[in-house]
Design a protein around this motif. Structure first.
Motif, mmCIF file in Angstrom:
data_model
loop_
_atom_site.group_PDB
_atom_site.id
_atom_site.type_symbol
_atom_site.label_atom_id
_atom_site.label_comp_id
_atom_site.label_asym_id
_atom_site.label_seq_id
_atom_site.Cartn_x
_atom_site.Cartn_y
_atom_site.Cartn_z
ATOM 1 N N LEU A 113 0.806 -1.213 0.000
ATOM 2 C CA LEU A 113 0.000 0.000 0.000
ATOM 3 C C LEU A 113 0.845 1.272 0.000
ATOM 4 N N SER A 114 0.206 2.396 -0.326
ATOM 5 C CA SER A 114 0.938 3.654 -0.515
ATOM 6 C C SER A 114 1.244 4.385 0.790
ATOM 7 N N HIS A 115 0.341 4.338 1.754
ATOM 8 C CA HIS A 115 0.489 5.101 2.991
ATOM 9 C C HIS A 115 0.363 4.156 4.191
ATOM 10 N N THR A 116 1.444 3.985 4.925
ATOM 11 C CA THR A 116 1.449 3.043 6.061
ATOM 12 C C THR A 116 2.079 3.706 7.289
ATOM 13 N N PRO A 117 1.343 4.611 7.932
ATOM 14 C CA PRO A 117 1.905 5.335 9.076
ATOM 15 C C PRO A 117 2.063 4.455 10.313
ATOM 16 N N LYS A 118 3.017 4.835 11.134
ATOM 17 C CA LYS A 118 3.133 4.243 12.472
ATOM 18 C C LYS A 118 2.203 5.011 13.397
ATOM 19 N N ILE A 119 1.313 4.314 14.062
ATOM 20 C CA ILE A 119 0.350 4.943 14.961
ATOM 21 C C ILE A 119 0.629 4.469 16.380
ATOM 22 N N SER A 120 0.788 5.413 17.288
ATOM 23 C CA SER A 120 1.062 5.058 18.682
ATOM 24 C C SER A 120 -0.127 4.321 19.286
ATOM 25 N N THR A 121 0.157 3.223 19.957
ATOM 26 C CA THR A 121 -0.892 2.437 20.614
ATOM 27 C C THR A 121 -1.068 2.822 22.082
ATOM 28 N N THR A 122 -0.400 3.874 22.520
ATOM 29 C CA THR A 122 -0.506 4.315 23.918
ATOM 30 C C THR A 122 -1.603 5.360 24.094
ATOM 31 N N GLN A 123 -2.520 5.430 23.165
ATOM 32 C CA GLN A 123 -3.622 6.387 23.207
ATOM 33 C C GLN A 123 -4.921 5.656 22.915
ATOM 34 N N HIS A 124 -6.034 6.344 23.134
ATOM 35 C CA HIS A 124 -7.331 5.716 22.922
ATOM 36 C C HIS A 124 -7.453 5.242 21.479
ATOM 37 N N LEU A 125 -8.140 4.114 21.289
ATOM 38 C CA LEU A 125 -8.282 3.537 19.958
ATOM 39 C C LEU A 125 -9.004 4.491 19.007
ATOM 40 N N VAL A 126 -9.920 5.297 19.512
ATOM 41 C CA VAL A 126 -10.594 6.296 18.683
ATOM 42 C C VAL A 126 -9.577 7.253 18.074
#
Length: 323
Positions: free
Chosen positions: A115-128
């Motif tokens: 895929l074209s865009h695969t950001p790293k998203i912190s999992t230490t925050q609310h899933l929303v």
């Protein structure tokens, strides 16, 4: 603007993705959505006013899932933007096979290659917040204000004040408080509220135990809907409640999306990640344990103290504090 959204499988996770969908709707002009997901997630979210197509992904049932995924992509066609809320190989392949140029998915070994865009998203925050950041990856600018949960199913209108009881939790037994204690709480408020017992097809026995306890207490103003409602009916019935008492579960997020005053009982799960989002009248009952959050389906130590030590009296006092 044609946008493909691959929804999370679980009811609660799908509902926690709705603020991200609202952000997409407000950011991209003339947004039109196609939702692909599990039966549960599609039944809950297909009523969105900008949803043109809502498709249940049954590729898992196919003899060859790769071929089935390719065929589904051909049926879907190409989009201006595709957002994947699942961290799954077949979901990444589905987006790739649609030949959509801008495809967004959380970073993983497969999404990085496909895929074209695969950001790293912190999992230490609310899933929303995680879902919102993911959805807005390709947005030129956004103010980082994440809206409330949003479901578009019409609430049921009860004749009297109604207390909803949800003793189930699909993920596993470790997330479930005890039926007899739910019944004690319901008994405390039975003079003020009619009572509705909720539960899925696999939670009928648990709901029946609550019902038996209510009968023992000579309480008659209740209705047991466990195993009797489809997803749309479940959401409508919860939405109409005046008060809701529940485990950490999908129905908890349904209640939050309609701002139903709610007390949620948490045991082995991460309350900071999956608690009710922006429900103005809500509270959590939980006990901090050395072993929690273990995130296990069943208590790995066999004692279940994260739930066992929570008393009915404690939940009753918490309910009184929000009403």
């Amino acid at each position: 603007m044609k946008i493909l959204v691959i929804l999370p499988n679980w009811l609660g996770d799908a509902i926690m993705a709705t603020p991200a969908i609202e952000l997409l709707a407000s950011h991209y002009r003339d947004a039109r959505f196609t939702f692909v997901g599990s039966y549960v997630s599609i039944e809950a979210l297909k009523h969105h006013p900008l949803c043109e197509r809502a498709i249940v992904d049954d590729t898992k049932k196919a003899s060859n899932r790769y071929i089935a995924t390719y065929r589904l992509a051909g049926e879907l066609g190409q989009f201006n933007l595709a957002v994947n809320f699942r961290n799954q190989l077949h979901a990444s392949l589905l987006l790739r096979f649609t030949k959509t140029v801008v495809c967004i998915s959380r970073r993983s070994w497969h999404s990085m290659f496909l895929l074209s865009h695969t950001p790293k998203i912190s999992t230490t925050q609310h899933l929303v917040k995680q879902y919102a950041q993911l959805a807005m990856t390709d947005a030129d600018h956004w103010n980082a204000q994440v809206p409330k949960l949003a479901l578009y199913i019409e609430p049921k209108r009860y004749d009297k004040l109604t207390l909803g009881i949800n003793a189930g939790a699909t993920y596993g037994s470790a997330k479930r408080w005890y039926p007899e204690r739910f019944a004690e709480v319901a008994k405390e408020f039975s003079n003020q509220y009619d009572i509705v017992i909720f539960g899925g097809p696999n939670e009928v026995e648990m709901a029946s135990e609550i019902e038996s306890n209510l009968k023992y207490f000579n309480i008659t103003n209740y209705k047991n809907l466990a195993g009797k409602t489809k997803i749309e009916e479940l959401c409508a019935n919860i939405a109409g409640c005046s008060l809701f008492i529940t485990n950490d579960s999908g129905p908890m997020h349904v209640a939050a999306s309609y701002q139903v005053p709610t007390v949620a009982i948490f045991g082995p799960t991460k309350h900071k990640e999956t608690s009710q989002w922006m429900n103005e009248k809500s509270a959590i009952v939980r006990h901090e344990m050395d072993c929690s959050p273990c995130m296990k389906r069943e208590c790995p130590l066999g004692h279940h103290d994260c739930m066992k030590t929570i008393t009915a009296a404690e939940v009753i006092e918490t309910v009184k504090s929000i009403i």
